[in-house]
Each structure stands twice: as C-alpha cells, then as structure tokens.
Scaffold this motif. Structure first.
Motif, PDB file in Angstrom:
ATOM      1  N   GLY A  81      23.448  17.641  43.887  1.00 49.60           N
ATOM      2  CA  GLY A  81      23.571  16.475  44.750  1.00 49.60           C
ATOM      3  C   GLY A  81      22.791  15.255  44.268  1.00 49.60           C
ATOM      4  O   GLY A  81      22.571  14.315  45.035  1.00 49.60           O
ATOM      5  N   ILE A  82      22.342  15.274  42.995  1.00 52.85           N
ATOM      6  CA  ILE A  82      21.635  14.116  42.453  1.00 52.85           C
ATOM      7  C   ILE A  82      22.651  13.312  41.634  1.00 52.85           C
ATOM      8  O   ILE A  82      23.130  13.767  40.600  1.00 52.85           O
ATOM      9  N   VAL A  83      22.997  12.126  42.156  1.00 52.34           N
ATOM     10  CA  VAL A  83      24.081  11.360  41.542  1.00 52.34           C
ATOM     11  C   VAL A  83      23.560  10.032  41.028  1.00 52.34           C
ATOM     12  O   VAL A  83      23.036   9.218  41.792  1.00 52.34           O
ATOM     13  N   SER A  84      23.701   9.822  39.733  1.00 54.28           N
ATOM     14  CA  SER A  84      23.273   8.564  39.127  1.00 54.28           C
ATOM     15  C   SER A  84      24.158   7.421  39.591  1.00 54.28           C
ATOM     16  O   SER A  84      25.365   7.572  39.761  1.00 54.28           O
ATOM     17  N   LYS A  85      23.532   6.254  39.808  1.00 53.64           N
ATOM     18  CA  LYS A  85      24.267   5.047  40.204  1.00 53.64           C
ATOM     19  C   LYS A  85      25.240   4.608  39.113  1.00 53.64           C
ATOM     20  O   LYS A  85      26.176   3.853  39.356  1.00 53.64           O
ATOM     21  N   LYS A 125      33.893  17.976  41.247  1.00 59.73           N
ATOM     22  CA  LYS A 125      32.605  17.280  41.236  1.00 59.73           C
ATOM     23  C   LYS A 125      32.630  16.116  42.232  1.00 59.73           C
ATOM     24  O   LYS A 125      31.641  15.843  42.913  1.00 59.73           O
ATOM     25  N   ILE A 126      33.771  15.457  42.337  1.00 63.91           N
ATOM     26  CA  ILE A 126      33.908  14.373  43.318  1.00 63.91           C
ATOM     27  C   ILE A 126      33.844  14.943  44.738  1.00 63.91           C
ATOM     28  O   ILE A 126      33.154  14.418  45.607  1.00 63.91           O
ATOM     29  N   LYS A 127      34.544  16.056  44.949  1.00 63.89           N
ATOM     30  CA  LYS A 127      34.562  16.674  46.293  1.00 63.89           C
ATOM     31  C   LYS A 127      33.137  16.998  46.751  1.00 63.89           C
ATOM     32  O   LYS A 127      32.772  16.747  47.905  1.00 63.89           O
ATOM     33  N   ASP A 131      30.277  11.174  48.942  1.00 63.43           N
ATOM     34  CA  ASP A 131      29.591   9.994  49.482  1.00 63.43           C
ATOM     35  C   ASP A 131      28.999   9.142  48.367  1.00 63.43           C
ATOM     36  O   ASP A 131      29.162   7.920  48.358  1.00 63.43           O
ATOM     37  N   SER A 132      28.319   9.794  47.430  1.00 60.03           N
ATOM     38  CA  SER A 132      27.640   9.049  46.376  1.00 60.03           C
ATOM     39  C   SER A 132      28.626   8.523  45.340  1.00 60.03           C
ATOM     40  O   SER A 132      28.594   7.349  44.971  1.00 60.03           O
ATOM     41  N   ASN A 137      29.375   4.510  44.699  1.00 58.71           N
ATOM     42  CA  ASN A 137      29.550   4.022  43.335  1.00 58.71           C
ATOM     43  C   ASN A 137      30.898   3.356  43.096  1.00 58.71           C
ATOM     44  O   ASN A 137      30.988   2.365  42.383  1.00 58.71           O
ATOM     45  N   LEU A 138      31.956   3.915  43.677  1.00 62.80           N
ATOM     46  CA  LEU A 138      33.293   3.353  43.426  1.00 62.80           C
ATOM     47  C   LEU A 138      33.611   2.212  44.388  1.00 62.80           C
ATOM     48  O   LEU A 138      34.063   1.150  43.973  1.00 62.80           O
ATOM     49  N   PHE A 139      33.357   2.404  45.682  1.00 63.46           N
ATOM     50  CA  PHE A 139      33.771   1.410  46.675  1.00 63.46           C
ATOM     51  C   PHE A 139      32.622   0.561  47.214  1.00 63.46           C
ATOM     52  O   PHE A 139      32.849  -0.298  48.063  1.00 63.46           O
ATOM     53  N   ASN A 140      31.420   0.822  46.736  1.00 62.75           N
ATOM     54  CA  ASN A 140      30.284   0.005  47.166  1.00 62.75           C
ATOM     55  C   ASN A 140      30.157  -0.040  48.692  1.00 62.75           C
ATOM     56  O   ASN A 140      29.798  -1.080  49.260  1.00 62.75           O
TER      57      ASN A 140
END
Ligand SMILES: [Zn+2]
Length: 355
Positions: A81-85, A125-127, A131-132, A137-140
């Motif tokens: 659950g650690i997602v880079s910006k 991985k997206i599923k 949220d992140s 990241n995609l929709f800001n």
C-alpha cells in the motif's frame, strides 16, 4: 338593494380571485422548487462534455500506454500500500505479439506497445491501490471513478474496482456519470505458460515436431503419427532451484476429457511407456520432477501426448509455472483453470463522475 346584491357578488368574486391567486402562487412555488431540485442533480452541458472528455482521454491513455515509470507494477511498495506519487498507471502490454491466444515476446521492436490491451498484473495492482494510483495520481482527486472488466468468456469472473456508483437500474444520478466501454484483450495468467501443447502452428499441417527421444531409441516405441492419432512431444529442462520458486502444473480444458488423449511423462534417465489418460484438468508436476532431482541440479524431461486426429481441436493443454507465493491464491480463487491461461476478450468499463 340591487346595489347591495351587486356588492355581495363583487365581494364573492374578489375572494374567489384571491383564493385562485394564492393557489396559483403555491403551484408556481412547487414547480420552481422541483426545477431547482432537478437542476442540482443535472450537470450543465459544459460540465458533461468536460466529464466525457476526461473519461475518453483516460480510457485511451490507460489502454494504450504501459504507464510510467516503466514496469511500475513491479514496485515493491504496491504490495504494501505504499504508492509513489510518480507512478502514473497504464494498463497496456508492452513488447508482445498475440498469436493463437497467447502473447509472445516481440524482441524485434523494443518500443512496441500493444494498443487496446490489459495486463492482468497491472490491473490487479491498480485494484489493490485504487485510491492512490487512480484517484490521486491519475485524476488528481478531481473525479470519482470506477473500472471493471467483464470477460466475454463466462468461465472467468468479472473484476470491479473503485468508486461505487450504485446499481445501474435504480441510480437516479445516471445523468451525472460518463461511462466508456471498450472491447480489449487481457492476458490474465498467460505469462505463466511454459508450453502450449496445442500450438500446431509451430509444426504446420503435418503436426510434426521431430524432437522425440522415442524415435531414436530402439528400446522405446516409436512416436510416429498414424491415420488415427498424432503425437505431440516436447523436451524441456527443469532446474532444482526453480522448484523452490515455481509450482509446475499441466492444465487442460474440460474438453480434453472426451478426446481419449493420453500422455507419457518421463525424464531422460527414467524413460517410460506408461500411458496416462488425460482425464484430470490439473496435474501437479513438482512431485514428479523432484524424483529425479534428489542428487542433481537439473534434469531434462519429456512429455508425449497422443491425440485422436479428429479431436485435435478439443485437445487444449498447457504446461504452466506459477510463482509459489501465488499458487495458493489461484487455487482458492478457482483460477487454476485453462481459461485463465489464455488471452481473453474483455469489455473494459470506465465510469467517471464529479465528486
Ligand atoms: Zn514422443
């Protein structure tokens, strides 16, 4: 007296008129209120076209780009659950070519990206980090969104993720959501296929592969095709250390049960004539491999299939190597199934709506 009566009538008329005016005002107020209510829920034409633009552009982007940085789906943080910006997810498959229901490595062109494809691994991985990866990241965080794939093959379960826009049928806000539908190809677990034994294209019309050790060993029965049946024989090397990382399975489609197909499984040092009728959909191979690897780091194995010539199209069997840490999940999800190891057509659905 006449005047009085007139006046009485006049009074009656004016009180009726007053009542009518009051009723009319009430009706106007109610209609105006209703209109306000409707306006609150409906998007303006401008908002709607901007939402449409977001939905179409992001669908195009997701299905035609592998995402950034390259191989973002292999980032270790995503499992925790650690997602880079910096990660902008894409779903497209890179450097592969589709043939006979499988994606093959395309070494000739390094930059080749397959458009309208979904990497199942990336989708998972997206599923797990929706949220992140998507909202932020995609929709800001500018929109709510959801994604789903609905496989055309009913043996494979649909996958849904993201915001819950509610049930289609009773959703009063349907006008506020833009939905994009695309039919694309998803690789599912086809990356784990080591051999596709029904890949007759490799041998042409003659079905000859010409690599059988039984043909050159006088002590063994020749695997020569006859009028009734054909032989499909493959040799492959298995290293002892790879058994620590992978579970090998022979996985067949249900249709193989009726074909009378049998197989002979052997190692180079443990040749065999034992025919095993292929009536199971999943055969675990690690225990068989280990018998030869007690005192050896690697061994060459052979698998020989005998298939009725009229039933070659029902013979659908693959040899797969699944990472150990995934095997249990596949088994418990009922995904150790032939259809999950083929490239499948799916309907991709992206929904977006304002926050
Ligand atoms: Zn053979």
């Amino acid at each position: 007296m006449k005047d009085l009566i007139k006046d009485q009538y006049g009074l009656l008329y004016s009180s009726e008129l007053l009542l009518s005016i009051i009723v009319l005002i009430f009706i106007i107020a109610i209609i105006a209120n209703l209109n306000d209510g409707i306006n609150e829920k409906m998007l303006s034409e401008e908002e709607l076209s901007s939402l449409e633009s977001i939905a179409i552009k992001s669908s195009d982007y997701l299905l035609n780009n592998p995402g950034n940085p390259e191989n973002w789906e292999e980032d270790d943080g995503l499992d925790n659950g650690i997602v880079s910006k910096n990660i902008i997810p894409g779903l497209a498959i890179k450097n592969k070519n589709v043939e006979n229901g499988e994606f093959f490595d395309e070494s000739a062109s390094d930059e080749m990206i397959m458009s309208n494809t979904i990497s199942y691994n990336k989708l998972m991985k997206i599923k797990n980090n929706y949220d992140s990866l998507v909202d932020e990241n995609l929709f800001n965080n500018s929109v709510h969104s959801s994604m789903a794939i609905y496989p055309l093959n009913s043996e494979i379960r649909p996958i849904e993720m993201g915001y819950d826009f509610g049930n289609e049928d009773d959703n009063v806000n349907d006008n506020d959501i833009v939905t994009v539908n695309r039919t694309v190809k998803c690789d599912f677990y086809s990356n784990f296929v080591v051999y596709d034994f029904n890949d007759f294209e490799l041998f042409g019309e003659s079905f000859e592969d010409g690599l059988c050790n039984h043909d050159s060993n006088p002590n063994l029965t020749n695997h020569v095709n006859n009028d009734e049946s054909i032989w499909l024989c493959k040799n492959f090397r298995v290293y002892k250390k790879s058994l620590n990382d992978y579970n090998y399975y022979l996985i067949s489609d249900e249709s193989v049960k009726n074909t009378g197909t049998y197989c002979i499984l052997e190692s180079l040092n443990r040749t065999s004539e034992n025919k095993k009728i292929l009536n199971q959909e999943v055969i675990e191979l690690n225990p068989f491999f280990l018998e030869d690897l007690e005192n050896s780091s690697g061994e060459i194995y052979s698998i020989h299939f005998n298939v009725d010539k009229n039933r070659v199209n029902d013979f659908k069997t693959v040899l797969v190597a699944i990472p150990n840490n995934m095997s249990d999940v596949l088994i418990s999800n009922g995904e150790l199934n032939y259809d999950y190891f083929r490239v499948q057509d799916v309907t991709f659905i992206l929904k977006v709506g304002y926050e």
